[in-house]
Design an enzyme around this catalytic site. Structure first.
Site, short mmCIF file in Angstrom:
data_model
loop_
_atom_site.label_atom_id
_atom_site.label_comp_id
_atom_site.label_asym_id
_atom_site.label_seq_id
_atom_site.Cartn_x
_atom_site.Cartn_y
_atom_site.Cartn_z
N LYS A 67 -5.21 -9.44 -6.95
CA LYS A 67 -6.41 -9.62 -6.13
C LYS A 67 -7.53 -8.69 -6.60
O LYS A 67 -7.26 -7.57 -7.01
CB LYS A 67 -6.02 -9.27 -4.68
N LYS A 74 -11.44 -3.25 -4.02
CA LYS A 74 -12.35 -2.13 -4.24
C LYS A 74 -11.64 -0.94 -4.85
O LYS A 74 -12.26 -0.04 -5.36
CB LYS A 74 -13.09 -1.73 -2.95
N LYS A 105 0.82 -1.22 0.00
CA LYS A 105 0.00 0.00 0.00
C LYS A 105 0.85 1.26 0.00
O LYS A 105 0.51 2.25 -0.64
CB LYS A 105 -0.93 0.03 1.22
P1 TYM Z 1 -10.78 -5.61 4.13
O1 TYM Z 1 -11.79 -4.59 4.49
O2 TYM Z 1 -9.73 -5.24 3.12
O3 TYM Z 1 -11.50 -6.91 3.61
C1 TYM Z 1 -12.54 -7.50 4.38
C2 TYM Z 1 -12.50 -9.02 4.24
O4 TYM Z 1 -12.65 -9.39 2.87
C3 TYM Z 1 -11.58 -10.24 2.49
N1 TYM Z 1 -11.24 -9.99 1.09
C4 TYM Z 1 -11.11 -10.94 0.16
N2 TYM Z 1 -11.27 -12.28 0.23
C5 TYM Z 1 -11.09 -12.98 -0.91
N3 TYM Z 1 -10.75 -12.42 -2.10
C6 TYM Z 1 -10.58 -11.08 -2.21
N4 TYM Z 1 -10.27 -10.53 -3.37
C7 TYM Z 1 -10.77 -10.28 -1.05
N5 TYM Z 1 -10.69 -8.94 -0.79
C8 TYM Z 1 -10.98 -8.78 0.51
C9 TYM Z 1 -10.43 -9.86 3.41
O5 TYM Z 1 -9.48 -10.90 3.51
C10 TYM Z 1 -11.17 -9.62 4.70
O6 TYM Z 1 -11.41 -10.83 5.39
N6 TYM Z 1 -7.65 -5.51 8.03
C11 TYM Z 1 -8.91 -6.04 7.54
C12 TYM Z 1 -10.10 -5.64 8.39
C13 TYM Z 1 -9.97 -5.93 9.85
C14 TYM Z 1 -10.12 -7.20 10.47
C15 TYM Z 1 -9.95 -6.97 11.86
C16 TYM Z 1 -10.40 -8.48 9.99
C17 TYM Z 1 -9.70 -5.02 10.82
N7 TYM Z 1 -9.70 -5.64 12.05
C18 TYM Z 1 -10.02 -8.01 12.80
C19 TYM Z 1 -10.47 -9.51 10.93
C20 TYM Z 1 -10.29 -9.29 12.30
C21 TYM Z 1 -9.15 -5.51 6.14
O7 TYM Z 1 -8.59 -4.52 5.73
O8 TYM Z 1 -10.07 -6.20 5.44
#
Ligand code: TYM
Length: 336
Positions: free
Chosen positions: A199, A202, A116
């Site tokens: 990947k 968004k 990032k």
């Molecule tokens: P975030 O908001 O980027 O994504 C949310 C969840 O979606 C999954 N994900 C995907 N899975 C499969 N293929 C993809 N292309 C894909 N894009 C996103 C992510 O793996 C995630 O599970 N840091 C985390 C949010 C977070 C969190 C937490 C998660 C903050 N605190 C505590 C678990 C526990 C994040 O940025 O996810």
């Protein structure tokens, strides 16, 4: 060893809209874990979103939209605790305590930060760098034992284990549990429809490379029709996809949506050309996503109801979080 209640925690950032990656890699699996032996807690992690600039009105909107996505997909606020992170101040407080436990060397290894920040690491916010310590706090604030996530979050959940271990070791306690990442199913890494080595996210440049949970049926069909593939038909076995990332991605998406394994999908479509497989995939995606997107729109028409659900969830979350934070502060030696 302390016995911890089996508890699931996971979160999604309200930055931009939800994608098929979020749905298959996270939300659908959250719904599957609801109503099992686990207590389930799902969070719209707004404190994480502001590690990069967010327009205030868009942040409010995106927070409600992620909540609407959870609800429309089947998260039931009576069965799961559904809330937004900033309504539970203990997240930020434990996040600070953990940034005094985590080591700079650990943070420097986080691949997501490196991706990032890119070459502009001097200019990104300090929060983006500290983010994994806050994520550890999100999880450990509830003594969560299981964290369903997509593959891209694995390293952050492993860091959570390192933080818990170091805290327990430094203070000679058995206070924070060992958290297990739950990364299961055929679609834990949904790829970009235009480049199967990247990947689906968004924030990608072109809207054609992702499916948004709010896309219309026509747009979903168009995006799958135009998805990059290769000239070969589908192979007889899954091994035949190992050097064909775009083809493998579409098979995995089909499996994720239909609740099958990728092997089962290949068995059904062995030898099929794209002229047969892509329309079948588009139909399946529309069948599964259209009811969710219309339900999301219905929730978005009643923002007050979403806000009530989040407030009630936050109250339930605080009832678990506050005593755990209080004990943490006691262990550290703060006069309270
Ligand atoms: P975030 O908001 O980027 O994504 C949310 C969840 O979606 C999954 N994900 C995907 N899975 C499969 N293929 C993809 N292309 C894909 N894009 C996103 C992510 O793996 C995630 O599970 N840091 C985390 C949010 C977070 C969190 C937490 C998660 C903050 N605190 C505590 C678990 C526990 C994040 O940025 O996810």
């Amino acid at each position: 060893m302390t016995q911890f209640t089996p508890r699931v925690f996971s979160g999604i950032k309200p930055s931009g809209g939800l994608t098929l990656g979020n749905y298959l890699g996270a939300i659908k699996r959250f719904v599957d874990m609801q109503g099992t032996d686990f207590e389930t807690m799902y969070c719209v992690v707004d404190l994480h979103a502001i590690t990069v600039w967010q327009d205030p009105a868009e942040l409010r909107d995106a927070t409600r939209e992620v909540a609407a996505g959870f609800l429309a997909s089947g998260i039931d606020p009576e069965k799961s605790t559904l809330f937004n992170q900033s309504q539970v101040p203990a997240h930020a407080e434990l996040g600070w305590l953990f940034s005094c436990v985590a080591r700079v060397g650990w943070m420097n290894r986080m691949t997501q930060f490196k991706d990032k920040a890119g070459s502009g690491a001097e200019k990104v916010s300090l929060g983006l760098y500290a983010y994994p310590a806050l994520m550890a706090a999100d999880i450990l604030l509830y003594h969560a034992t299981h964290v369903p996530v997509g593959e891209d979050q694995k390293q952050h959940v492993e860091l959570t284990r390192d933080i818990a271990n170091k805290f327990n070791h430094d203070f000679k306690v058995d206070f924070f549990p060992e958290t297990n990442p739950v990364i299961e199913g055929p679609a834990t890494r949904v790829m970009n429809l235009r480049d199967g080595t990247k990947k689906m996210s968004k924030s990608g440049e072109s809207d054609m490379e992702r499916i948004n949970m709010t896309d219309t049926a026509d747009l979903i069909a168009k995006k799958f029709k135009k998805a990059k593939t290769d000239p070969e038909p589908l192979p007889e076995t899954l091994d035949g996809l190992s050097t064909r990332p775009e083809a493998k991605n579409l098979v995995d998406i089909y499996a994720g949506l239909s609740g099958q394994t990728s092997e089962q999908v290949i068995a059904e479509y062995a030898g099929a050309g794209w002229g047969r497989f892509k329309p079948a995939l588009a139909d399946l995606a529309v069948e599964k996503l259209a009811p969710i997107s219309s339900e999301m729109a219905r929730y978005m028409d009643d923002k007050a109801e979403i806000d009530r659900i989040l407030a009630r969830g936050a109250e339930k979350a605080r009832a678990i979080a506050d005593p755990i934070l209080k004990q943490t502060k006691e262990i550290i030696g703060f006069v309270q």
